[in-house]
Scaffold this motif. Structure first.
Motif, PDB file in Angstrom:
ATOM      1  N   GLU A 136      83.396  51.033  69.257  1.00 18.12           N
ATOM      2  CA  GLU A 136      82.491  51.720  70.175  1.00 18.12           C
ATOM      3  C   GLU A 136      82.240  53.122  69.647  1.00 18.12           C
ATOM      4  O   GLU A 136      83.160  53.774  69.151  1.00 18.12           O
ATOM      5  N   THR A 137      81.005  53.579  69.746  1.00 17.22           N
ATOM      6  CA  THR A 137      80.676  54.930  69.308  1.00 17.22           C
ATOM      7  C   THR A 137      79.966  55.686  70.418  1.00 17.22           C
ATOM      8  O   THR A 137      79.278  55.101  71.258  1.00 17.22           O
ATOM      9  N   PHE A 138      80.133  57.003  70.388  1.00 20.58           N
ATOM     10  CA  PHE A 138      79.529  57.900  71.374  1.00 20.58           C
ATOM     11  C   PHE A 138      78.945  59.096  70.632  1.00 20.58           C
ATOM     12  O   PHE A 138      79.557  59.616  69.701  1.00 20.58           O
ATOM     13  N   GLY A 139      77.771  59.540  71.055  1.00 25.79           N
ATOM     14  CA  GLY A 139      77.178  60.719  70.450  1.00 25.79           C
ATOM     15  C   GLY A 139      76.169  60.388  69.369  1.00 25.79           C
ATOM     16  O   GLY A 139      75.762  59.237  69.177  1.00 25.79           O
ATOM     17  N   ASN A 140      75.781  61.422  68.646  1.00 32.10           N
ATOM     18  CA  ASN A 140      74.728  61.335  67.632  1.00 32.10           C
ATOM     19  C   ASN A 140      75.349  61.041  66.270  1.00 32.10           C
ATOM     20  O   ASN A 140      76.176  61.818  65.784  1.00 32.10           O
ATOM     21  N   ALA A 157      80.763  68.564  72.608  1.00 35.67           N
ATOM     22  CA  ALA A 157      80.869  69.685  71.665  1.00 35.67           C
ATOM     23  C   ALA A 157      80.085  69.434  70.381  1.00 35.67           C
ATOM     24  O   ALA A 157      80.071  70.293  69.495  1.00 35.67           O
ATOM     25  N   GLY A 158      79.446  68.260  70.286  1.00 36.71           N
ATOM     26  CA  GLY A 158      78.590  67.995  69.135  1.00 36.71           C
ATOM     27  C   GLY A 158      79.221  67.138  68.059  1.00 36.71           C
ATOM     28  O   GLY A 158      78.881  67.283  66.872  1.00 36.71           O
ATOM     29  N   PRO A 200      78.992  65.600  62.989  1.00 35.97           N
ATOM     30  CA  PRO A 200      80.288  65.354  62.337  1.00 35.97           C
ATOM     31  C   PRO A 200      81.073  64.288  63.090  1.00 35.97           C
ATOM     32  O   PRO A 200      81.086  64.252  64.324  1.00 35.97           O
ATOM     33  N   ALA A 201      81.729  63.420  62.347  1.00 33.45           N
ATOM     34  CA  ALA A 201      82.397  62.262  62.944  1.00 33.45           C
ATOM     35  C   ALA A 201      83.855  62.537  63.271  1.00 33.45           C
ATOM     36  O   ALA A 201      84.546  63.286  62.574  1.00 33.45           O
ATOM     37  N   ILE A 202      84.303  61.892  64.344  1.00 27.53           N
ATOM     38  CA  ILE A 202      85.713  61.864  64.722  1.00 27.53           C
ATOM     39  C   ILE A 202      86.115  60.404  64.862  1.00 27.53           C
ATOM     40  O   ILE A 202      85.475  59.641  65.599  1.00 27.53           O
ATOM     41  N   MET A 244      85.491  56.493  84.898  1.00 30.05           N
ATOM     42  CA  MET A 244      84.280  55.965  84.272  1.00 30.05           C
ATOM     43  C   MET A 244      83.634  57.034  83.396  1.00 30.05           C
ATOM     44  O   MET A 244      83.552  58.200  83.781  1.00 30.05           O
ATOM     45  N   SER A 245      83.166  56.607  82.229  1.00 28.66           N
ATOM     46  CA  SER A 245      82.582  57.558  81.298  1.00 28.66           C
ATOM     47  C   SER A 245      81.191  57.986  81.739  1.00 28.66           C
ATOM     48  O   SER A 245      80.402  57.185  82.250  1.00 28.66           O
ATOM     49  N   THR A 246      80.910  59.257  81.544  1.00 30.82           N
ATOM     50  CA  THR A 246      79.558  59.763  81.805  1.00 30.82           C
ATOM     51  C   THR A 246      78.801  59.981  80.505  1.00 30.82           C
ATOM     52  O   THR A 246      77.653  60.410  80.522  1.00 30.82           O
ATOM     53  N   VAL A 247      79.445  59.704  79.367  1.00 29.76           N
ATOM     54  CA  VAL A 247      78.799  59.791  78.058  1.00 29.76           C
ATOM     55  C   VAL A 247      78.422  58.378  77.641  1.00 29.76           C
ATOM     56  O   VAL A 247      79.293  57.505  77.540  1.00 29.76           O
ATOM     57  N   PRO A 248      77.149  58.091  77.400  1.00 25.28           N
ATOM     58  CA  PRO A 248      76.747  56.714  77.101  1.00 25.28           C
ATOM     59  C   PRO A 248      77.214  56.258  75.721  1.00 25.28           C
ATOM     60  O   PRO A 248      77.338  57.051  74.786  1.00 25.28           O
ATOM     61  N   LEU A 249      77.485  54.968  75.627  1.00 28.86           N
ATOM     62  CA  LEU A 249      77.759  54.354  74.335  1.00 28.86           C
ATOM     63  C   LEU A 249      76.503  54.387  73.480  1.00 28.86           C
ATOM     64  O   LEU A 249      75.393  54.175  73.970  1.00 28.86           O
ATOM     65  N   THR A 250      76.678  54.645  72.189  1.00 22.45           N
ATOM     66  CA  THR A 250      75.557  54.496  71.254  1.00 22.45           C
ATOM     67  C   THR A 250      75.673  53.204  70.469  1.00 22.45           C
ATOM     68  O   THR A 250      74.703  52.744  69.878  1.00 22.45           O
ATOM     69  N   PHE A 251      76.863  52.611  70.457  1.00 22.61           N
ATOM     70  CA  PHE A 251      77.063  51.302  69.829  1.00 22.61           C
ATOM     71  C   PHE A 251      78.314  50.676  70.395  1.00 22.61           C
ATOM     72  O   PHE A 251      79.321  51.353  70.627  1.00 22.61           O
ATOM     73  N   SER A 252      78.287  49.381  70.614  1.00 20.19           N
ATOM     74  CA  SER A 252      79.501  48.619  70.902  1.00 20.19           C
ATOM     75  C   SER A 252      79.313  47.227  70.317  1.00 20.19           C
ATOM     76  O   SER A 252      78.276  46.600  70.506  1.00 20.19           O
ATOM     77  N   GLY A 253      80.291  46.795  69.563  1.00 22.90           N
ATOM     78  CA  GLY A 253      80.203  45.486  68.939  1.00 22.90           C
ATOM     79  C   GLY A 253      81.196  45.373  67.806  1.00 22.90           C
ATOM     80  O   GLY A 253      81.999  46.259  67.561  1.00 22.90           O
ATOM     81  N   LYS A 254      81.126  44.238  67.104  1.00 24.15           N
ATOM     82  CA  LYS A 254      82.055  43.983  66.008  1.00 24.15           C
ATOM     83  C   LYS A 254      81.417  44.331  64.670  1.00 24.15           C
ATOM     84  O   LYS A 254      80.238  44.065  64.439  1.00 24.15           O
ATOM     85  N   ILE A 255      82.226  44.944  63.823  1.00 27.03           N
ATOM     86  CA  ILE A 255      81.801  45.326  62.478  1.00 27.03           C
ATOM     87  C   ILE A 255      82.749  44.656  61.499  1.00 27.03           C
ATOM     88  O   ILE A 255      83.966  44.754  61.627  1.00 27.03           O
TER      89      ILE A 255
END
Length: 287
Positions: A22-26, A56-57, A30-32, A1-12
């Motif tokens: 799904e996205t994680f972080g700020n 790691a940001g 920089p994006a990955i 189970m993830s301990t990093v919260p989702l910042t977005f989940s849905g259809k684009i």
């Protein structure tokens, strides 16, 4: 189970399709962009891989490709009339970045996702800060692959959990024990919770891979820092095939994973992530 919260989940919606993301972080970091392999939902990017990237940001994005998971599925009749290509899968990923307002990203692809990532770096280089290609190849003819690897009595139904475990166990190397509980949990998430089995996906995506042929002659066009990671017990891609495409990319580094199969197990993830962070250090995150 993830301990990093989702910042977005849905259809684009992009490229005429609704892609589940799904996205994680700020988003200001920089994006990955993580691109998963053949017929494989994004939840196969396990927390042990993406959580250290977020911590790691970095702003981490994972998504289901067309025909996969919760993204739009292509009707077989439409596909027969106009089969999509590896280039189309690359454009889907680029479109996702556009909608998210991301000018460029570190692109990490695994297996067929690595081939899509290479395609992006060749055709749309301005979107790519670095390229990481995991357990992948630059030439479709080098794949030791057949749909027969996915045996089931009725392909219009999800595989049984026994067949699911049989397949992923066959992909594992000998260096670490097969993590059966992780793949049991994955089965539940994919086929019970998300109900995301598409019986036409394997045929349609694999055809896109085969039609892509070889990228070996184009790979010298990739000018960004690149990491090629290969596992020497990979049953689908030989070390010779991995080395053949590694040698075509001018700024490529090669990381060999002894005793590893067609996966990045938790035990080897720190080694791979260290190499990825070294790759990232070659470019400014805010240039």
């Amino acid at each position: 189970m993830s301990t990093v919260p989702l910042t977005f989940s849905g259809k684009i919606k992009t490229n005429g399709l609704n892609l589940y993301c799904e996205t994680f972080g700020n988003p200001a970091d920089p994006a990955i962009l993580l691109i998963m392999g053949l017929a494989t939902p994004c939840v196969h990017w396990f927390p042990y891989f993406y959580e250290p990237l977020v911590r790691a940001g970095y702003y981490v994005i994972r998504f289901d490709s067309r025909d996969v998971g919760l993204s739009d599925w292509i009707d077989p009749a439409d596909w027969l009339a106009s089969p999509y290509t590896l280039e189309d899968l690359a454009l889907d990923a680029i479109g996702l970045l556009d909608i998210l307002g991301i000018a460029n990203a570190h692109i990490i692809g695994t297996s067929v996702g690595g081939a899509v990532a290479q395609r992006i770096a060749i055709s749309q280089p301005s979107y790519v800060r670095t390229l990481t290609s995991l357990i992948s190849t630059g030439d479709a003819s080098s794949l030791n692959f057949s749909p027969d690897l996915f045996p089931q009595s009725d392909r219009f139904q999800p595989p049984t959990i026994d067949l699911h475990l049989q397949f992923w166990r066959s992909m594992a190397g000998t260096r670490f024990p097969f993590d059966e509980q992780r793949y049991r949990d994955l089965y539940h998430e994919c086929f019970v919770v998300r109900k995301c089995y598409n019986p036409h996906c394997l045929t349609q995506q694999f055809t896109a891979v085969l039609r892509s042929g070889s990228r070996l002659a184009e790979l010298p066009q990739i000018k960004v820092p690149t990491l090629i990671v290969h596992a020497n017990e990979d049953p689908l891609i030989t070390e010779a095939a991995a080395l053949a495409y590694f040698r075509q990319i001018p700024q490529a580094t090669y990381l060999a994973l002894p005793g590893i199969g067609h996966e990045i197990p938790e035990g080897i993830a720190p080694t791979v992530l260290t190499a990825i962070f070294d790759l990232f250090s070659q470019v400014s995150n805010y240039e």
